[in-house]
Design a protein around this motif. Structure first.
Motif, PDB file in Angstrom:
ATOM      1  N   SER A 128      52.939  41.245  36.966  1.00 53.43           N
ATOM      2  CA  SER A 128      52.900  39.777  37.062  1.00 53.43           C
ATOM      3  C   SER A 128      51.506  39.286  37.428  1.00 53.43           C
ATOM      4  N   LYS A 129      50.831  39.992  38.310  1.00 53.79           N
ATOM      5  CA  LYS A 129      49.504  39.531  38.724  1.00 53.79           C
ATOM      6  C   LYS A 129      48.458  39.793  37.629  1.00 53.79           C
ATOM      7  N   GLY A 130      48.656  40.859  36.852  1.00 52.28           N
ATOM      8  CA  GLY A 130      47.808  41.054  35.677  1.00 52.28           C
ATOM      9  C   GLY A 130      47.979  39.889  34.714  1.00 52.28           C
ATOM     10  N   ASN A 179      48.042  27.206  42.464  1.00 54.53           N
ATOM     11  CA  ASN A 179      49.298  27.918  42.139  1.00 54.53           C
ATOM     12  C   ASN A 179      49.318  29.220  42.916  1.00 54.53           C
ATOM     13  N   ASN A 180      49.939  29.192  44.075  1.00 52.97           N
ATOM     14  CA  ASN A 180      49.787  30.292  45.036  1.00 52.97           C
ATOM     15  C   ASN A 180      51.102  30.957  45.436  1.00 52.97           C
ATOM     16  N   ALA A 181      52.240  30.295  45.196  1.00 57.51           N
ATOM     17  CA  ALA A 181      53.528  30.895  45.593  1.00 57.51           C
ATOM     18  C   ALA A 181      53.670  32.263  44.923  1.00 57.51           C
ATOM     19  N   ASP A 194      44.252  42.968  50.770  1.00 60.99           N
ATOM     20  CA  ASP A 194      45.269  42.790  51.809  1.00 60.99           C
ATOM     21  C   ASP A 194      44.851  41.703  52.793  1.00 60.99           C
ATOM     22  N   VAL A 195      45.716  40.711  52.932  1.00 61.40           N
ATOM     23  CA  VAL A 195      45.448  39.575  53.824  1.00 61.40           C
ATOM     24  C   VAL A 195      46.541  39.532  54.885  1.00 61.40           C
ATOM     25  N   ASN A 196      46.147  39.190  56.077  1.00 60.45           N
ATOM     26  CA  ASN A 196      47.025  39.205  57.248  1.00 60.45           C
ATOM     27  C   ASN A 196      48.044  38.061  57.193  1.00 60.45           C
ATOM     28  N   THR A 197      49.143  38.277  56.444  1.00 58.00           N
ATOM     29  CA  THR A 197      50.205  37.269  56.313  1.00 58.00           C
ATOM     30  C   THR A 197      51.570  37.971  56.418  1.00 58.00           C
ATOM     31  N   GLY A 198      52.612  37.148  56.336  1.00 57.38           N
ATOM     32  CA  GLY A 198      53.964  37.683  56.381  1.00 57.38           C
ATOM     33  C   GLY A 198      54.269  38.634  55.236  1.00 57.38           C
ATOM     34  N   SER A 248      56.637  45.414  39.070  1.00 62.61           N
ATOM     35  CA  SER A 248      56.788  44.038  38.595  1.00 62.61           C
ATOM     36  C   SER A 248      55.666  43.161  39.143  1.00 62.61           C
ATOM     37  N   TYR A 249      55.269  43.414  40.386  1.00 63.39           N
ATOM     38  CA  TYR A 249      54.198  42.628  41.013  1.00 63.39           C
ATOM     39  C   TYR A 249      52.872  42.865  40.282  1.00 63.39           C
ATOM     40  N   CYS A 250      52.528  44.134  40.054  1.00 64.53           N
ATOM     41  CA  CYS A 250      51.258  44.446  39.378  1.00 64.53           C
ATOM     42  C   CYS A 250      51.227  43.828  37.984  1.00 64.53           C
ATOM     43  N   GLY A 274      51.213  32.178  54.533  1.00 65.46           N
ATOM     44  CA  GLY A 274      49.944  32.468  55.206  1.00 65.46           C
ATOM     45  C   GLY A 274      48.740  31.880  54.487  1.00 65.46           C
ATOM     46  N   ILE A 275      48.543  32.268  53.228  1.00 66.08           N
ATOM     47  CA  ILE A 275      47.363  31.808  52.486  1.00 66.08           C
ATOM     48  C   ILE A 275      47.514  30.330  52.118  1.00 66.08           C
ATOM     49  N   GLY A 276      48.725  29.916  51.733  1.00 61.26           N
ATOM     50  CA  GLY A 276      48.952  28.527  51.331  1.00 61.26           C
ATOM     51  C   GLY A 276      48.698  27.549  52.460  1.00 61.26           C
ATOM     52  N   VAL A 284      53.880  22.391  48.919  1.00 59.04           N
ATOM     53  CA  VAL A 284      55.114  22.694  48.183  1.00 59.04           C
ATOM     54  C   VAL A 284      55.616  24.077  48.578  1.00 59.04           C
ATOM     55  N   ASP A 285      56.886  24.187  48.914  1.00 61.73           N
ATOM     56  CA  ASP A 285      57.421  25.507  49.268  1.00 61.73           C
ATOM     57  C   ASP A 285      58.939  25.517  49.101  1.00 61.73           C
ATOM     58  N   LEU A 286      59.455  26.701  48.846  1.00 63.86           N
ATOM     59  CA  LEU A 286      60.905  26.917  48.807  1.00 63.86           C
ATOM     60  C   LEU A 286      61.515  26.605  50.166  1.00 63.86           C
ATOM     61  N   ALA A 332      60.651  22.834  46.924  1.00 63.34           N
ATOM     62  CA  ALA A 332      60.863  23.106  45.504  1.00 63.34           C
ATOM     63  C   ALA A 332      60.822  24.597  45.229  1.00 63.34           C
ATOM     64  N   ASP A 333      61.529  24.994  44.165  1.00 60.48           N
ATOM     65  CA  ASP A 333      61.449  26.359  43.638  1.00 60.48           C
ATOM     66  C   ASP A 333      60.505  26.297  42.436  1.00 60.48           C
ATOM     67  N   VAL A 334      59.355  26.952  42.545  1.00 61.49           N
ATOM     68  CA  VAL A 334      58.339  26.820  41.503  1.00 61.49           C
ATOM     69  C   VAL A 334      58.747  27.456  40.171  1.00 61.49           C
TER      70      VAL A 334
HETATM   71  P1  NAI Z   1      53.571  34.518  52.257  1.00 64.35           P
HETATM   72  O1  NAI Z   1      54.819  35.262  52.060  1.00 64.35           O
HETATM   73  O2  NAI Z   1      53.059  34.243  53.634  1.00 64.35           O
HETATM   74  O3  NAI Z   1      53.632  33.117  51.487  1.00 64.35           O
HETATM   75  C1  NAI Z   1      54.278  32.940  50.257  1.00 64.35           C
HETATM   76  C2  NAI Z   1      54.943  31.576  50.269  1.00 64.35           C
HETATM   77  O4  NAI Z   1      55.516  31.327  48.977  1.00 64.35           O
HETATM   78  C3  NAI Z   1      56.087  31.484  51.299  1.00 64.35           C
HETATM   79  O5  NAI Z   1      55.926  30.347  52.114  1.00 64.35           O
HETATM   80  C4  NAI Z   1      57.326  31.379  50.421  1.00 64.35           C
HETATM   81  O6  NAI Z   1      58.361  30.606  51.000  1.00 64.35           O
HETATM   82  C5  NAI Z   1      56.760  30.726  49.180  1.00 64.35           C
HETATM   83  N1  NAI Z   1      57.628  30.943  48.003  1.00 64.35           N
HETATM   84  C6  NAI Z   1      58.221  32.102  47.623  1.00 64.35           C
HETATM   85  N2  NAI Z   1      58.965  31.899  46.531  1.00 64.35           N
HETATM   86  C7  NAI Z   1      58.838  30.586  46.204  1.00 64.35           C
HETATM   87  C8  NAI Z   1      59.384  29.776  45.186  1.00 64.35           C
HETATM   88  N3  NAI Z   1      60.220  30.284  44.275  1.00 64.35           N
HETATM   89  N4  NAI Z   1      59.059  28.471  45.159  1.00 64.35           N
HETATM   90  C9  NAI Z   1      58.219  27.948  46.098  1.00 64.35           C
HETATM   91  N5  NAI Z   1      57.671  28.666  47.086  1.00 64.35           N
HETATM   92  C10 NAI Z   1      57.984  29.978  47.144  1.00 64.35           C
HETATM   93  O7  NAI Z   1      52.491  35.341  51.451  1.00 64.35           O
HETATM   94  P2  NAI Z   1      50.922  35.135  51.233  1.00 64.35           P
HETATM   95  O8  NAI Z   1      50.286  36.405  51.592  1.00 64.35           O
HETATM   96  O9  NAI Z   1      50.424  33.890  51.822  1.00 64.35           O
HETATM   97  O10 NAI Z   1      50.898  35.053  49.630  1.00 64.35           O
HETATM   98  C11 NAI Z   1      50.361  33.979  48.895  1.00 64.35           C
HETATM   99  C12 NAI Z   1      49.916  34.510  47.553  1.00 64.35           C
HETATM  100  O11 NAI Z   1      48.883  35.469  47.747  1.00 64.35           O
HETATM  101  C13 NAI Z   1      51.006  35.215  46.759  1.00 64.35           C
HETATM  102  O12 NAI Z   1      50.909  34.841  45.392  1.00 64.35           O
HETATM  103  C14 NAI Z   1      50.669  36.682  46.935  1.00 64.35           C
HETATM  104  O13 NAI Z   1      51.153  37.467  45.888  1.00 64.35           O
HETATM  105  C15 NAI Z   1      49.160  36.619  46.983  1.00 64.35           C
HETATM  106  N6  NAI Z   1      48.515  37.773  47.565  1.00 64.35           N
HETATM  107  C16 NAI Z   1      48.720  38.095  48.880  1.00 64.35           C
HETATM  108  C17 NAI Z   1      48.100  39.209  49.421  1.00 64.35           C
HETATM  109  C18 NAI Z   1      48.299  39.605  50.852  1.00 64.35           C
HETATM  110  O14 NAI Z   1      47.865  40.706  51.233  1.00 64.35           O
HETATM  111  N7  NAI Z   1      48.913  38.804  51.696  1.00 64.35           N
HETATM  112  C19 NAI Z   1      47.211  40.062  48.614  1.00 64.35           C
HETATM  113  C20 NAI Z   1      47.047  39.623  47.250  1.00 64.35           C
HETATM  114  C21 NAI Z   1      47.683  38.520  46.760  1.00 64.35           C
END
Ligand code: NAI
Length: 252
Positions: free
Chosen positions: A157-159, A88-90, A186-190, A153-155, A16-18, A35-37, A61-63
């Motif tokens: 890791s993000k810290g 760096n968003n994955a 909270d962002v409107n993503t998967g 683990s998430y909290c 979503g965000i990426g 870049v994505d898994l 790729a797997d980051v």
């Molecule tokens: P998302 O689940 O829509 O996107 C995450 C992407 O990362 C997916 O496309 C997934 O395939 C990819 N990914 C997962 N593991 C991977 C790996 N090992 N190698 C490469 N790519 C990989 O989630 P969203 O919401 O777009 O998240 C993006 C970032 O924003 C994340 O770091 C998340 O923790 C952070 N975030 C999201 C929030 C939310 O409410 N959606 C709130 C705060 C932070």
């Protein structure tokens, strides 16, 4: 066009965000490596960007893998001639307490959310430094700043992302490299839907709760993307080591 002459790597670029950020960076003139898994989904995003008239490639790729990170950087440099922006968003989340989390799950969350950023910086900083600098943006989270329930683990890791960002900024500022974190609420993503499923909660009720903040709604991916564009661009030329919060007031 605030990002002409920039070449950008976006990890998690199919999510979503990426995806929103890859589009926004490209629309400002950057050449982008998505870049994505999920390689197929990354290719769909890159194709969408190319169809809009901008430059994009997809890399599966797997980051958390060092050889994958090295390949991502080498491919981007070969395609675009350099790299001076990295997002760096994955990221992944496990909605469990310490008692419920297995050691393997802990390691996976840290591998994707934290080790990935270390690896990317280890290999991209020398390239940026040789070219005179760059901008790195890391995705933290509101929960990396204040903590949250059933996501140990998430909290953690993000810290780590937030403080690693500060350490990187200190080390590499003299080389002209700025490093900042963007910290969404909270962002409107998967990811949010995945969380509802992990917790066994009704998705609509979970999303309604996510909207309970001063601005009375969740964030949209493009609102995080706008912050990343600014941090990537020269408009933020004196900003480094910062933790920019984009959360509709949820931290307050
Ligand atoms: P998302 O689940 O829509 O996107 C995450 C992407 O990362 C997916 O496309 C997934 O395939 C990819 N990914 C997962 N593991 C991977 C790996 N090992 N190698 C490469 N790519 C990989 O989630 P969203 O919401 O777009 O998240 C993006 C970032 O924003 C994340 O770091 C998340 O923790 C952070 N975030 C999201 C929030 C939310 O409410 N959606 C709130 C705060 C932070």
């Amino acid at each position: 066009m605030r990002l002409e002459q920039k070449q950008a790597i976006i990890t998690g670029g199919a999510g979503g965000i990426g995806r929103a950020t890859a589009m926004a960076l490209a629309a400002e003139g950057a050449e982008v490596a998505v870049v994505d898994l999920d390689g197929r989904a990354a290719e769909a995003v890159a194709a969408e960007i190319r169809d809009a008239g901008f430059a994009a490639i997809a890399i599966e790729a797997d980051v958390s893998s060092e050889s994958d990170i090295e390949r991502v950087i080498a491919t981007t440099v070969a395609e675009f001639g350099g790299v001076n922006v990295v997002f760096n968003n994955a990221g992944i989340i496990r909605r469990t307490t310490a008692v419920e989390t297995t050691a393997d799950e802990w390691d996976r969350v840290f591998g994707v959310n934290v080790r990935s950023i270390f690896l990317m910086c280890k290999h991209v900083v020398p390239i940026m430094a040789a070219a005179g600098g760059g901008s790195i943006v890391n995705t933290g989270s509101g929960w990396g700043l204040k903590g949250g329930g059933r996501a140990i683990s998430y909290c953690a890791s993000k810290g780590a992302v937030v403080n690693m960002t500060r350490a990187l900024a200190i080390d590499h500022g003299p080389q002209g490299i700025r490093v900042n974190s963007v910290n969404p609420g909270d962002v409107n993503t998967g990811m949010l839907r995945d969380e509802a499923q992990q917790l066994g909660e009704d998705t609509a009720a979970f999303l309604a709760e996510a909207a309970d903040r001063p601005l009375r709604r969740m964030g949209e991916p493009r609102e995080i993307a706008a912050a990343v564009v600014w941090l990537a661009s020269d408009e933020s030329s004196y900003v480094t080591g910062s933790a920019l919060v984009v959360d509709g007031g949820g931290i307050a």
